[in-house]
Design an enzyme around this catalytic site. Structure first.
Site, PDB file in Angstrom:
ATOM      1  N   ASN A  83       0.725  -1.223   0.038  1.00  0.00           N
ATOM      2  CA  ASN A  83       0.154   0.029   0.066  1.00  0.00           C
ATOM      3  C   ASN A  83       0.878   1.213   0.067  1.00  0.00           C
ATOM      4  O   ASN A  83       1.850   1.613   0.864  1.00  0.00           O
ATOM      5  CB  ASN A  83      -0.755  -0.144   1.242  1.00  0.00           C
ATOM      6  CG  ASN A  83      -1.884   1.174   1.205  1.00  0.00           C
ATOM      7  OD1 ASN A  83      -1.570   2.326   1.056  1.00  0.00           O
ATOM      8  ND2 ASN A  83      -2.999   0.979   1.625  1.00  0.00           N
ATOM      9  N   HIS A 112       0.857   5.819   1.958  1.00  0.00           N
ATOM     10  CA  HIS A 112       1.861   6.826   2.930  1.00  0.00           C
ATOM     11  C   HIS A 112       2.870   7.864   2.184  1.00  0.00           C
ATOM     12  O   HIS A 112       3.417   8.657   2.698  1.00  0.00           O
ATOM     13  CB  HIS A 112       2.406   6.036   4.042  1.00  0.00           C
ATOM     14  CG  HIS A 112       1.455   5.502   5.066  1.00  0.00           C
ATOM     15  ND1 HIS A 112       0.991   6.509   5.891  1.00  0.00           N
ATOM     16  CD2 HIS A 112       1.370   4.313   5.510  1.00  0.00           C
ATOM     17  CE1 HIS A 112       0.258   6.063   6.810  1.00  0.00           C
ATOM     18  NE2 HIS A 112       0.354   4.710   6.510  1.00  0.00           N
ATOM     19  N   HIS A 117      -5.536   3.966  -1.880  1.00  0.00           N
ATOM     20  CA  HIS A 117      -7.050   4.529  -1.295  1.00  0.00           C
ATOM     21  C   HIS A 117      -7.216   5.685  -1.687  1.00  0.00           C
ATOM     22  O   HIS A 117      -6.702   6.728  -1.287  1.00  0.00           O
ATOM     23  CB  HIS A 117      -6.723   4.313   0.370  1.00  0.00           C
ATOM     24  CG  HIS A 117      -8.257   4.363   0.885  1.00  0.00           C
ATOM     25  ND1 HIS A 117      -8.636   4.375   2.267  1.00  0.00           N
ATOM     26  CD2 HIS A 117      -9.570   4.969   0.340  1.00  0.00           C
ATOM     27  CE1 HIS A 117      -9.848   4.414   2.544  1.00  0.00           C
ATOM     28  NE2 HIS A 117     -10.485   4.847   1.534  1.00  0.00           N
ATOM     29  N   ARG A 121      -9.346   8.436  -1.267  1.00  0.00           N
ATOM     30  CA  ARG A 121     -10.421   8.790  -0.162  1.00  0.00           C
ATOM     31  C   ARG A 121     -11.236   9.820  -0.853  1.00  0.00           C
ATOM     32  O   ARG A 121     -10.621  10.772  -1.949  1.00  0.00           O
ATOM     33  CB  ARG A 121      -9.762   9.426   1.143  1.00  0.00           C
ATOM     34  CG  ARG A 121      -9.227   8.318   2.072  1.00  0.00           C
ATOM     35  CD  ARG A 121      -8.527   8.507   3.179  1.00  0.00           C
ATOM     36  NE  ARG A 121      -8.481   7.771   4.211  1.00  0.00           N
ATOM     37  CZ  ARG A 121      -9.230   7.462   5.016  1.00  0.00           C
ATOM     38  NH1 ARG A 121     -10.224   7.770   5.179  1.00  0.00           N
ATOM     39  NH2 ARG A 121      -8.970   6.269   6.071  1.00  0.00           N
ATOM     40  N   ARG A 180      -7.119  13.159   0.970  1.00  0.00           N
ATOM     41  CA  ARG A 180      -5.990  13.577   1.697  1.00  0.00           C
ATOM     42  C   ARG A 180      -4.814  13.143   1.440  1.00  0.00           C
ATOM     43  O   ARG A 180      -3.722  13.630   1.812  1.00  0.00           O
ATOM     44  CB  ARG A 180      -6.398  13.121   3.286  1.00  0.00           C
ATOM     45  CG  ARG A 180      -6.235  11.518   3.144  1.00  0.00           C
ATOM     46  CD  ARG A 180      -6.208  11.554   5.014  1.00  0.00           C
ATOM     47  NE  ARG A 180      -7.958  11.496   5.170  1.00  0.00           N
ATOM     48  CZ  ARG A 180      -8.304  10.762   6.593  1.00  0.00           C
ATOM     49  NH1 ARG A 180      -7.501  10.160   7.243  1.00  0.00           N
ATOM     50  NH2 ARG A 180      -9.220  11.146   6.554  1.00  0.00           N
ATOM     51  N   GLU A 212      -8.402   0.555  -3.163  1.00  0.00           N
ATOM     52  CA  GLU A 212      -9.280   0.746  -1.983  1.00  0.00           C
ATOM     53  C   GLU A 212     -10.327   1.807  -2.044  1.00  0.00           C
ATOM     54  O   GLU A 212      -9.881   2.986  -2.305  1.00  0.00           O
ATOM     55  CB  GLU A 212      -8.582   0.840  -0.735  1.00  0.00           C
ATOM     56  CG  GLU A 212      -8.013  -0.366  -0.420  1.00  0.00           C
ATOM     57  CD  GLU A 212      -7.175  -0.262   1.054  1.00  0.00           C
ATOM     58  OE1 GLU A 212      -7.316   1.025   1.592  1.00  0.00           O
ATOM     59  OE2 GLU A 212      -6.295  -0.915   1.300  1.00  0.00           O
ATOM     60  N   THR A 271      -8.213   3.751   7.972  1.00  0.00           N
ATOM     61  CA  THR A 271      -9.467   2.971   8.034  1.00  0.00           C
ATOM     62  C   THR A 271      -9.645   2.155   9.236  1.00  0.00           C
ATOM     63  O   THR A 271      -8.624   1.598   9.984  1.00  0.00           O
ATOM     64  CB  THR A 271      -9.393   1.925   6.801  1.00  0.00           C
ATOM     65  OG1 THR A 271      -8.737   2.426   5.914  1.00  0.00           O
ATOM     66  CG2 THR A 271     -10.631   1.289   6.590  1.00  0.00           C
ATOM     67  N   GLU A 274     -10.763  -9.271   2.272  1.00  0.00           N
ATOM     68  CA  GLU A 274      -9.714  -9.004   2.993  1.00  0.00           C
ATOM     69  C   GLU A 274     -10.065  -9.041   4.616  1.00  0.00           C
ATOM     70  O   GLU A 274     -10.853  -8.045   4.950  1.00  0.00           O
ATOM     71  CB  GLU A 274      -9.052  -7.790   2.522  1.00  0.00           C
ATOM     72  CG  GLU A 274      -8.029  -7.190   3.360  1.00  0.00           C
ATOM     73  CD  GLU A 274      -7.183  -5.930   2.859  1.00  0.00           C
ATOM     74  OE1 GLU A 274      -7.540  -5.799   1.768  1.00  0.00           O
ATOM     75  OE2 GLU A 274      -6.602  -5.581   3.723  1.00  0.00           O
ATOM     76  N   HIS A 301      -3.799  -4.633   7.380  1.00  0.00           N
ATOM     77  CA  HIS A 301      -4.013  -3.499   8.595  1.00  0.00           C
ATOM     78  C   HIS A 301      -3.121  -3.828   9.724  1.00  0.00           C
ATOM     79  O   HIS A 301      -3.508  -4.828  10.583  1.00  0.00           O
ATOM     80  CB  HIS A 301      -5.335  -3.087   8.840  1.00  0.00           C
ATOM     81  CG  HIS A 301      -5.586  -1.687   9.198  1.00  0.00           C
ATOM     82  ND1 HIS A 301      -5.475  -1.316  10.357  1.00  0.00           N
ATOM     83  CD2 HIS A 301      -5.949  -0.830   8.489  1.00  0.00           C
ATOM     84  CE1 HIS A 301      -5.573   0.001  10.355  1.00  0.00           C
ATOM     85  NE2 HIS A 301      -5.994   0.453   9.287  1.00  0.00           N
TER      86      HIS A 301
HETATM   87  N1  PXP Z   1      -5.934  -2.910   4.080  1.00  0.00           N
HETATM   88  C1  PXP Z   1      -6.797  -1.867   4.058  1.00  0.00           C
HETATM   89  C2  PXP Z   1      -8.368  -2.244   3.696  1.00  0.00           C
HETATM   90  C3  PXP Z   1      -6.456  -0.746   4.596  1.00  0.00           C
HETATM   91  O1  PXP Z   1      -7.279   0.155   4.741  1.00  0.00           O
HETATM   92  C4  PXP Z   1      -4.942  -0.485   4.830  1.00  0.00           C
HETATM   93  C5  PXP Z   1      -4.637   0.887   5.452  1.00  0.00           C
HETATM   94  O2  PXP Z   1      -4.744   2.000   4.535  1.00  0.00           O
HETATM   95  C6  PXP Z   1      -4.244  -1.562   4.660  1.00  0.00           C
HETATM   96  C7  PXP Z   1      -4.579  -2.792   4.561  1.00  0.00           C
HETATM   97  C8  PXP Z   1      -2.715  -1.397   5.124  1.00  0.00           C
HETATM   98  O3  PXP Z   1      -2.728  -1.238   6.739  1.00  0.00           O
HETATM   99  P1  PXP Z   1      -1.205  -0.693   7.090  1.00  0.00           P
HETATM  100  O4  PXP Z   1      -0.894   0.676   6.562  1.00  0.00           O
HETATM  101  O5  PXP Z   1      -1.488  -0.570   8.721  1.00  0.00           O
HETATM  102  O6  PXP Z   1      -0.152  -1.857   7.086  1.00  0.00           O
END
Ligand code: PXP
Length: 308
Positions: free
Chosen positions: A74, A77, A110, A112, A116, A137, A168, A218, A258
């Site tokens: 992901n 960040h 994601h 949003r 953001r 996402e 999330t 997921e 997550h």
């Molecule tokens: N899966 C989903 C559905 C998420 O919303 C996120 C966070 O954006 C992640 C996985 C990844 O989570 P993390 O950034 O804590 O690894």
């Protein structure tokens, strides 16, 4: 799913090749005894080694085909860092390319409603450049659904979204809005976009995801990741394990994500039905110190070592 099936076939093919190559090489092993003795030893030795190779080939194909959990990265960040200055770097599109080159099998972002971090330009360019698979996402709102249909990611993951949250929080309540999600899944499928639901490890939600027509779930691992003690963590791991088993029995592909990091991911790898995990924060945090390529490779290696 096809990605997983491809891996199984490749593993079997490689194993068969290992078997034949090893057998061929053994027939060229020189010995230093007399010709008769050499022939006898070499035939016996070759047979034994062939059995060994066959066993190894079987074992490796079995292990590799069944156990390797794959990594989707992901890159939200990276976009968050860019938005901190409102400029153009670091670019999440470049991050996606590095993650793919370092062993990620998918890129997750994601989009949003408040934009953001990831924005419309990112999604458009990621669609053009991601070579593995792009997982978008999103909340199931008309605007974002329209963008998904325009950009055609390989996969969409429906997540809950609240403006005031930092990230999330919790899984989506598919059961409560089953009719809406069934319609949305059908719309995605009409556009050949696969669908995943980000849900809690609960039967009610798994049944709803299956009824709505999703092919993937997921499982939300946030509760597991934030557990305050070992008992809490093991209890949640048990829930995740049972949910995975149940979802797989319904024919769903099981993924999770997550809050997973380089330590807590190891127990997650022991869940037999789990095919893929999605990680953002831990990888990008590590990348700040050792670089993105090394951070992704470290996680891929961990998954190899700790997979069942
Ligand atoms: N899966 C989903 C559905 C998420 O919303 C996120 C966070 O954006 C992640 C996985 C990844 O989570 P993390 O950034 O804590 O690894």
């Amino acid at each position: 799913m096809s990605y997983y099936q491809d891996d199984k076939n490749t593993a079997l093919l490689i194993s068969v090749q290992i078997f034949f190559i090893s057998s061929a090489e053994i027939s060229y092993i020189p010995t230093h005894k007399s010709f008769r003795y050499e022939a006898k030893v070499s035939v016996g030795f070759r047979r034994e080694m062939s059995y060994l190779c066959a066993f190894y080939a079987f074992l490796s194909s079995f292990c590799f085909a069944l156990v390797m959990i794959q990594l989707a990265v992901n890159i939200d960040h990276i976009a968050t860092l860019r938005e901190a200055r409102g400029g153009i770097e670091p670019d999440p599109v470049a991050a996606a390319a590095i993650a793919e080159l370092s062993g990620a099998v998918g890129i997750v972002c994601h989009l949003r409603e408040d934009r953001r971090h990831v924005n419309d330009r990112d999604v458009r360019l990621l669609r053009e450049t991601v070579k593995t698979k792009l997982d978008l996402e999103m909340a199931a709102t008309p605007e974002i659904i329209g963008i998904a249909i325009d950009t055609l990611p390989d996969l969409v993951t429906f997540v809950p979204e609240r403006r005031e949250e930092l990230t999330t929080e919790g899984g989506l309540d598919v059961a409560k809005n089953l009719h809406h999600y069934t319609e949305v899944v059908a719309k995605m499928h009409q556009n050949e976009i696969a669908v995943s639901f980000f849900i809690e490890p609960a039967k009610e939600q798994i049944n709803a995801a299956s009824t709505a027509g999703a092919e993937i779930i997921e499982l939300h691992t946030g509760t597991y990741a934030n557990a305050r003690n070992t008992k809490e963590q093991l209890d949640e791991l048990k829930r995740l394990r049972e949910a995975s088993e149940y979802a797989a029995s319904l024919g769903l592909k099981v993924t999770a994500g997550h809050g997973l990091n380089y330590v807590n991911v190891q127990q997650i790898c022991t869940i037999p039905e789990l095919e893929e995990i999605s990680i953002g924060h831990a990888i990008i945090a590590r990348a700040a110190f050792i670089g993105l390529e090394a951070a992704v490779r470290d996680m891929v290696r961990l998954l190899e070592v700790y997979s069942r």
